[in-house]
Write an enzyme that holds these catalytic residues in place. Structure first.
Site, PDB file in Angstrom:
ATOM      1  N   ARG A  32      88.421  19.137  59.403  1.00 39.01           N
ATOM      2  CA  ARG A  32      87.776  19.710  58.157  1.00 39.01           C
ATOM      3  C   ARG A  32      86.308  19.869  57.631  1.00 39.01           C
ATOM      4  O   ARG A  32      85.826  20.016  56.650  1.00 39.01           O
ATOM      5  CB  ARG A  32      88.111  18.442  57.083  1.00 39.01           C
ATOM      6  CG  ARG A  32      90.127  18.759  56.373  1.00 39.01           C
ATOM      7  CD  ARG A  32      90.732  17.312  56.405  1.00 39.01           C
ATOM      8  NE  ARG A  32      90.214  15.687  57.281  1.00 39.01           N
ATOM      9  CZ  ARG A  32      90.745  14.789  57.164  1.00 39.01           C
ATOM     10  NH1 ARG A  32      91.156  14.131  55.914  1.00 39.01           N
ATOM     11  NH2 ARG A  32      91.014  14.532  57.993  1.00 39.01           N
ATOM     12  N   LYS A  86      45.777  21.332  62.727  1.00 38.76           N
ATOM     13  CA  LYS A  86      46.982  21.126  63.919  1.00 38.76           C
ATOM     14  C   LYS A  86      46.294  20.452  64.921  1.00 38.76           C
ATOM     15  O   LYS A  86      44.628  21.193  65.158  1.00 38.76           O
ATOM     16  CB  LYS A  86      47.841  22.842  64.745  1.00 38.76           C
ATOM     17  CG  LYS A  86      48.118  22.749  65.099  1.00 38.76           C
ATOM     18  CD  LYS A  86      48.305  23.526  66.176  1.00 38.76           C
ATOM     19  CE  LYS A  86      46.922  23.403  67.172  1.00 38.76           C
ATOM     20  NZ  LYS A  86      47.158  24.720  68.103  1.00 38.76           N
ATOM     21  N   ASN A 106      31.079  18.651  56.402  1.00 36.40           N
ATOM     22  CA  ASN A 106      31.547  19.621  54.780  1.00 36.40           C
ATOM     23  C   ASN A 106      32.306  20.688  56.308  1.00 36.40           C
ATOM     24  O   ASN A 106      31.076  21.540  56.213  1.00 36.40           O
ATOM     25  CB  ASN A 106      30.462  19.751  54.491  1.00 36.40           C
ATOM     26  CG  ASN A 106      31.278  19.222  53.217  1.00 36.40           C
ATOM     27  OD1 ASN A 106      31.873  21.158  52.635  1.00 36.40           O
ATOM     28  ND2 ASN A 106      30.792  19.668  51.566  1.00 36.40           N
ATOM     29  N   ALA A 131      34.999  26.932  52.066  1.00 36.83           N
ATOM     30  CA  ALA A 131      36.051  27.475  52.079  1.00 36.83           C
ATOM     31  C   ALA A 131      35.839  28.735  52.901  1.00 36.83           C
ATOM     32  O   ALA A 131      35.180  29.377  53.564  1.00 36.83           O
ATOM     33  CB  ALA A 131      36.113  27.770  50.488  1.00 36.83           C
ATOM     34  N   TYR A 190      42.740  30.715  69.660  1.00 34.92           N
ATOM     35  CA  TYR A 190      43.156  31.061  70.935  1.00 34.92           C
ATOM     36  C   TYR A 190      42.949  32.680  70.966  1.00 34.92           C
ATOM     37  O   TYR A 190      42.642  33.729  69.788  1.00 34.92           O
ATOM     38  CB  TYR A 190      45.151  31.362  69.919  1.00 34.92           C
ATOM     39  CG  TYR A 190      46.220  31.567  70.729  1.00 34.92           C
ATOM     40  CD1 TYR A 190      46.251  31.335  71.627  1.00 34.92           C
ATOM     41  CD2 TYR A 190      47.054  32.608  69.785  1.00 34.92           C
ATOM     42  CE1 TYR A 190      47.839  31.342  72.879  1.00 34.92           C
ATOM     43  CE2 TYR A 190      48.423  33.094  70.559  1.00 34.92           C
ATOM     44  CZ  TYR A 190      48.403  32.750  72.213  1.00 34.92           C
ATOM     45  OH  TYR A 190      49.447  33.058  72.864  1.00 34.92           O
ATOM     46  N   SER A 216      30.809  28.801  53.920  1.00 37.88           N
ATOM     47  CA  SER A 216      32.325  28.997  54.012  1.00 37.88           C
ATOM     48  C   SER A 216      32.519  30.723  54.234  1.00 37.88           C
ATOM     49  O   SER A 216      31.475  31.615  54.672  1.00 37.88           O
ATOM     50  CB  SER A 216      32.108  29.738  52.178  1.00 37.88           C
ATOM     51  OG  SER A 216      31.875  28.776  51.445  1.00 37.88           O
TER      52      SER A 216
END
Ligand code: UD1
Ligand code: CA
Length: 451
Positions: free
Chosen positions: A15, A349, A375, A378, A385, A403
């Site tokens: 079921r 990662k 620091n 952005a 890789y 940044s």
């Protein structure tokens, strides 16, 4: 008393409408069978024996050598299934039998059953409960003194017996030797042509042994799962049980119904968890942690005072007073020290981040070691890789990454070094140096008016 356990899981579970065995379907990220074996684990160090049949190879593949397996070749009934498991027992005096598809069973109930089994001198004990709607369950038939007499399967009951509300849970404790003998005496002369384990109780009773019933006050502990509607019902009940345990222990759940916490998770006091949060696996959360809406945390350690908002954290270790999100994605194997900031749209990662470092916006940092008080501006990306291999990036203490920097690994940025915004860094940067690696700005005066 040495007590073993046999868990029946050879049935097909038709079921469920699934190609996978029923007991592998998950409740809060853990297979149904896992709940049964966890309840047993607290009571006996002896590995449970799992009787497998349909889809048995999936069960073995999932649980590997956590358990001992015996195969029931043909599903000839619960009595036959137990028979298939018996030879894996060793010098146990008694054996607990459980259904692999009834995940609500608790260690507490099994403990109380064991006490009653030992103290009453019973040779068989069955767990029962009173159900308003007992359809499908075997009925507990008692004599005029209300002592146990036998169990009658639904399909073999008379109209009168059908009205009995006390039903068989399918959980038992038996004297091993007597069970073994009685199993060989079973016949399949019944409406389903099956070898019924339940007949063993009647046989032992007729032989003059004490056969007892442990009647559970909580009828939910006996619920079995046969279809996905019951799977969802069980999930709700188990989820509520887990969530209540945490709330009683000092955790605020802002919307318990939408919060999924799997059974192994440990959470400290004064943690506040918002709606739609899922916390699973071997996760440990310290005190005073705030976990905002829509976060997913799996197999991770979160230090005290850390704040997580709408983020995903997998197999990572975070220190205390960190600030994560919104919308951070921590893929496996990150180690963050205390007071680390990982802000919006940052992916990490296999990265270590030292004390007080900040990666506030739009970055991908992978296979990296980041020192203390670094620091990272952005849009900084580690280019880790080259299409064949992964390479490491090291950013030492106090470095400042401008940044929109590309760090082409393997590369090392020295202590307190600076990198100008928009650089593509391919060579190591010495301590305290400034590296600028971008096209120089060219100004062409009145260029537009020439057109
Ligand atoms: C059985 C009991 C019934 C009880 C109910 C509780 C018998 C005869 N009846 O009913 O009194 O109320 O459990 O749920 O025991 N299994 C095998 N091999 C088999 C048959 C079953 O391994 O040949 C396993 C199933 O995978 C399941 C468990 O045994 O985990 C119970 O089997 P199921 O068919 O659900 O139980 P019933 O026969 O309906
Ligand atoms: Ca059946």
């Amino acid at each position: 008393m040495k007590i073993g356990a046999i868990i029946l899981a050879a049935g097909k579970g038709t079921r469920m409408k699934s190609k996978y065995p029923k007991v592998l379907h998950k409740i809060l990220n853990k297979p149904i069978l896992g709940y049964v074996t966890d309840a047993v684990k607290e009571l006996t160090e002896i590995k449970p024996i799992i009787v497998i049949g349909h889809g048995g190879e999936y069960i073995k593949e999932f649980f590997e050598d956590t358990y001992v397996y015996r195969t029931q070749e043909q599903q000839l009934g619960t009595g036959d299934a137990v028979k298939a498991g018996m030879d894996a027992l060793k010098d146990e005096e008694a054996v607990m039998i459980l259904c692999g598809d009834a995940p609500m069973i608790t260690t507490e109930i099994l403990e109380k059953m064991t006490d009653q089994y030992i103290n009453s001198g019973a040779k068989a004990l069955v767990l029962s409960a009173v159900l308003e709607e007992g359809k499908g369950y075997g009925r507990i038939i008692r004599n005029s003194n209300s002592d146990f007499e036998k169990i009658t399967e639904e399909k073999d009951t008379s109209e009168e017996e059908k009205l009995i509300k006390e039903v068989n849970s399918g959980t038992y404790i038996f004297d091993k030797k007597l069970l073994e003998e009685a199993l060989f005496g079973l016949t399949n002369q019944n409406s389903q042509g099956e070898y019924y384990l339940t007949d063993v109780l009647e046989i032992l009773k007729k032989q003059g042994h004490v056969v007892g019933v442990y009647k559970s006050a909580d009828d939910k502990v006996i619920l079995g799962i046969n279809n996905r509607v019951q799977l969802e019902e069980a999930t709700k009940i188990i989820k509520r049980r887990i969530n209540e345990k945490h709330m009683m222990a000092g955790v605020t759940l802002e919307d318990s119904a939408s919060i999924y916490i799997s059974s192994e998770v440990i959470i400290g006091e004064d943690v506040v968890i918002g709606p739609n949060v899922s916390i699973t696996g071997k996760t440990i959360i310290g005190e005073d942690v705030a976990i905002g809406p829509n976060s997913i945390i799996k197999d991770s350690i979160i230090g005290s005072g850390t704040t997580i908002l709408s983020s995903i954290i997998l197999n990572s270790k975070l220190g205390s007073n960190c600030n994560i999100g919104p919308f951070a994605y921590l893929r496996p194997d990150n180690i963050l020290s205390d007071k680390v900031k990982v802000g919006d749209f940052v992916e990490l990662k296999k990265t270590q981040v030292g004390y007080g470092s900040k990666i506030p916006h739009h970055s991908y940092i992978g296979d990296s070691i980041v020192g203390e008080k670094v620091n990272i501006g952005a849009g900084t990306i580690t280019c880790n890789y080259d299409g064949e291999h992964k390479y490491q990036t090291i950013i030492e203490d106090g470095a400042f990454i401008g940044s929109n920097t590309n760090l082409v690994a393997p590369v090392n940025v020295g202590k307190e070094a600076y990198i100008g915004a928009g650089s593509t860094i391919t060579k190591d940067v010495p301590n305290r140096a400034l590296a600028i690696a971008r096209g120089k700005q060219v100004i062409k005066e009145n260029w537009n008016s020439k057109k």
